[in-house]
Write an enzyme that holds these catalytic residues in place. Structure first.
Site, PDB file in Angstrom:
ATOM      1  N   SER A 174      17.248  79.191  -5.206  1.00  0.00           N
ATOM      2  CA  SER A 174      18.339  80.135  -5.032  1.00  0.00           C
ATOM      3  C   SER A 174      19.603  79.590  -5.718  1.00  0.00           C
ATOM      4  O   SER A 174      19.542  79.232  -6.896  1.00  0.00           O
ATOM      5  CB  SER A 174      18.549  80.398  -3.536  1.00  0.00           C
ATOM      6  OG  SER A 174      19.428  81.463  -3.333  1.00  0.00           O
ATOM      7  N   ASP A 269      12.772  89.966  -6.758  1.00  0.00           N
ATOM      8  CA  ASP A 269      13.523  89.009  -5.938  1.00  0.00           C
ATOM      9  C   ASP A 269      14.332  89.753  -4.872  1.00  0.00           C
ATOM     10  O   ASP A 269      15.244  90.523  -5.178  1.00  0.00           O
ATOM     11  CB  ASP A 269      14.442  88.181  -6.832  1.00  0.00           C
ATOM     12  CG  ASP A 269      15.120  87.070  -6.051  1.00  0.00           C
ATOM     13  OD1 ASP A 269      14.758  85.905  -6.262  1.00  0.00           O
ATOM     14  OD2 ASP A 269      16.005  87.362  -5.222  1.00  0.00           O
ATOM     15  N   HIS A 332      12.241  85.691  -1.836  1.00  0.00           N
ATOM     16  CA  HIS A 332      13.285  84.907  -2.487  1.00  0.00           C
ATOM     17  C   HIS A 332      13.015  83.451  -2.145  1.00  0.00           C
ATOM     18  O   HIS A 332      12.992  83.103  -0.969  1.00  0.00           O
ATOM     19  CB  HIS A 332      14.657  85.349  -1.964  1.00  0.00           C
ATOM     20  CG  HIS A 332      15.821  84.651  -2.598  1.00  0.00           C
ATOM     21  ND1 HIS A 332      16.076  84.710  -3.948  1.00  0.00           N
ATOM     22  CD2 HIS A 332      16.788  83.875  -2.073  1.00  0.00           C
ATOM     23  CE1 HIS A 332      17.167  84.014  -4.216  1.00  0.00           C
ATOM     24  NE2 HIS A 332      17.615  83.496  -3.105  1.00  0.00           N
TER      25      HIS A 332
END
Ligand code: NAG
Ligand code: NAG
Ligand code: NAG
Ligand code: NAG
Ligand code: NAG
Ligand code: NAG
Ligand code: NAG
Length: 383
Positions: A174, A269, A332
Site C-alpha cells: 500500500s 484494487d 488490497h
C-alpha cells in the site's frame, strides 16, 4: 473529504497490530530508535520512530528483508494533526507487529525468506517516508520528517550489519509499496555492487487515470505534496520533466527506477477503487471490504476500473528486470496476507511466493497479468 478519510483507514488491514502482545511468537515488540531524535528524525507528533527486527540465521544470516509499513498518508494540516494522535502518526500507540507471510519465520509458510534478517519499519510520518521540513509547524506542533526517519532506520540497520548483505530486498504494501518505489534506488546505493538488491512493491501502484478520475487523484496527491512540501524532494527524473504534483504516481516514476522492481498488484484494487473511482452518489458501504456485499451495480463499477488500470500498467516500458504479478482479486495488499502469499491463483503453475522467489534469485523473469475481466472468479477476498 469523507471519501478520502474513509479510504485512509482501509490500509489498517495490513498492519494487523496485535491487541495483545502475548500471542504467537511471530509478534515482535517495536524498538524505539531514541538516537534518531537528536537528528530530528521523529514521527508527526515528535515521538521517536519505531521498528521491529528479527535476526537472520543459518543460510539467511547475511540476507536482509526490509519492509516499509503502509497506512495511507495525510493530505492537510488538520488531517495530519489527527494522524499525529493515532497509530500512523506516532510511536506512542505502536507496540509491535506480527511477522507474517513474506516476513514469516515459519519455513512452511515462507519457504525462501524465513531465516533472513527481517526489519519492519513503522510508518508514522504520513508522507510515504519522504518529508523533511526543518521547522516544527509553529501552530500545530507537527514534525514532517519522513525522509529523516527512513535514513535513520537505514543507518541503524547498517550498524546491525546490513551493509555486508549478500541478498537484500526493500519491500512494502500500500503506502509502503509506494515508499518502496520512491526509495528503491537509494536503498540499492547502500550496498556494494556485489550484493543482489531488488525491491518488491505491493499494491502501491496508484494510478493517475484520465478525465474525472485524474482530476480526483491528481488533486489528492497535490494536497499531499503541498502539505509535506515534497516538491523538491521527489525524484528529479520526474519533477524535472513534468508537473511535480504528478510525481507521486508510480506510472511517472517506475521507468526511472534502475534497480530491479517487482510489482504485485490486482486489476481490482479495492483501496484505489474506493478512494478515487466510486461515484460520490453511491454508498459503497461493506462493499469496500467484501465483494460478497457488492450488488450488481457495484460489481459493474469495479469491473470498469480494470481497463483503466491495465492501460496505465501496459504503457510502462517492458524492462526485462521488472517483475509483475497482477491478479484479478478484489482486495488490497498481498505479500503479508496468507490467502494471497501462498494460495494466490496460479500463473504458469506458480504461486505468488514462487514467482517472486524465482524472479528474485534470477531463476526466471516473471511478468503475468491475470485475464479475468471480473473479480468474481477469484476465490480470495478481503478478510
Ligand atoms: C498497546 O499496548 C497498550 C498497553 O498494553 C494497549 O492499551 C494498546 O491498546 C496497545 N495498542 C495497540 C495498537 O495494540
Ligand atoms: C513486549 O512488550 C510487552 C508489553 O509491554 C511486554 O510484556 C513483553 O515482555 C515484551 N516482550 C519482549 C520480548 O520484550
Ligand atoms: C509540542 O511537541 C513537543 C514534542 O515534540 C512537546 O514536548 C510539546 O509539549 C508540544 N507542545 C504543544 C504546545 O503541544
Ligand atoms: C563493481 O564495483 C567495482 C568497484 O567499485 C568496479 O570495479 C566494478 O566494475 C563494479 N562491477 C560492476 C558489475 O558494476
Ligand atoms: C477536470 O478538471 C479541469 C480543470 O479544473 C476541468 O476543466 C475539467 O472539466 C475536469 N474534467 C472532468 C472530466 O471532470
Ligand atoms: C446497489 O447499491 C447501491 C447503493 O446502495 C444502489 O444505489 C444501487 O441502486 C444498487 N443496485 C442494485 C441493482 O440494487
Ligand atoms: C504444477 O506444480 C505442481 C507442484 O509444484 C507439480 O506437481 C505439477 O506437476 C505442475 N504441473 C505442471 C503442468 O507443470
Amino acid at each position: 473529504m469523507s471519501r478520502f478519510a474513509a479510504a485512509l483507514i482501509l490500509p489498517l488491514w495490513l498492519s494487523f497490530v496485535a491487541t495483545s502482545a502475548q500471542v504467537a511468537d511471530y509478534f515482535k515488540n517495536f524498538t524505539l530508535l531514541e538516537s534518531a531524535v537528536a537528528t530530528g528524525a521523529v514521527c508527526l507528533d515528535g515521538s521517536p520512530p519505531a521498528y521491529a527486527y528479527v535476526e537472520g540465521y543459518g543460510t539467511g544470516s547475511s540476507n536482509w528483508m526490509v519492509y516499509l509499513e503502509g497506512g495511507g498518508w495525510c493530505f492537510s494540516l488538520e488531517n495530519c494533526k489527527i494522524r499525529s494522535k493515532e497509530y500512523f502518526g506516532s510511536s506512542i500507540y505502536a507496540n509491535g507487529t506480527n511477522f507474517v507471510e513474506m516476513l514469516d519465520s515459519n519455513s512452511q509458510l515462507n519457504h525462501y525468506f524465513y531465516n533472513w534478517n527481517k526489519v519492519y519499519i513503522h510508518y508514522c510520518d504520513g508522507s510515504v517516508f519522504m518529508s523533511d521540513i526543518k521547522q516544527v509547524h509553529p501552530r500545530n506542533n507537527l514534525t514532517f520528517r519522513g525522509a529523516r526517519i527512513y535514513n535513520a532506520m537505514m543507518e541503524e540497520m547498517l550498524h546491525k550489519g546490513m551493509g555486508n548483505a549478500h541478498n537484500a530486498i526493500l519491500s512494502g504494501s500500500s503506502a509502503g509499496g509506494l515508499s518502496t518505489i520512491l526509495h528503491c534506488d537509494g536503498f540499492r546505493a547502500l550496498f556494494p555492487n556485489t550484493t543482489r538488491v531488488k525491491c518488491i512493491s505491493d499494491s502501491g501502484f496508484l494510478i493517475h487515470g484520465e478525465g474525472a478520475l485524474a482530476n480526483i487523484t491528481g488533486l489528492h496527491f497535490a494536497h499531499v505534496i503541498a502539505t509535506h512540501e515534497l516538491g523538491a524532494l521527489l525524484p528529479r527524473s520526474c519533477t524535472s520533466t513534468r508537473d511535480p504534483n504528478l510525481c507521486l504516481f508510480p506510472e511517472y516514476l517506475v521507468e526511472d527506477v534502475s534497480t530491479p522492481l517487482f510489482l504485485v498488484e490486482t486489476t481490482f484494487d479495492s483501496f484505489q477503487i474506493a478512494y478515487s473511482f466510486v461515484p460520490r452518489s453511491i454508498q459503497w458501504g461493506g462493499c469496500s471490504v467484501d465483494l460478497a456485499q457488492c450488488n450488481s451495480t457495484k460489481i459493474g463499477i469495479i469491473e470498469e476500473f480494470r481497463p483503466i488500470f491495465l492501460k496505465t500498467l501496459l504503457k510502462l516500458d517492458k524492462s526485462s528486470s521488472r517483475g509483475m504479478f497482477v491478479d484479478s482479486c478484489y482486495l488490497h495488499t498481498h505479500i503479508v496476507r496468507r490467502s494471497t502469499w501462498m494460495c494466490s491463483p496460479l500463473f504458469r503453475n506458480r504461486t505468488m511466493e514462487q514467482a517472486i522467489a524465482d524472479w528474485y534469485f534470477d531463476r526466471s523473469p516473471f511478468q503475468e497479468i491475470d485475464n479475468n475481466a471480473s473479480p468474481q472468479s477469484c476465490p480470495i477476498s478481503n478478510p
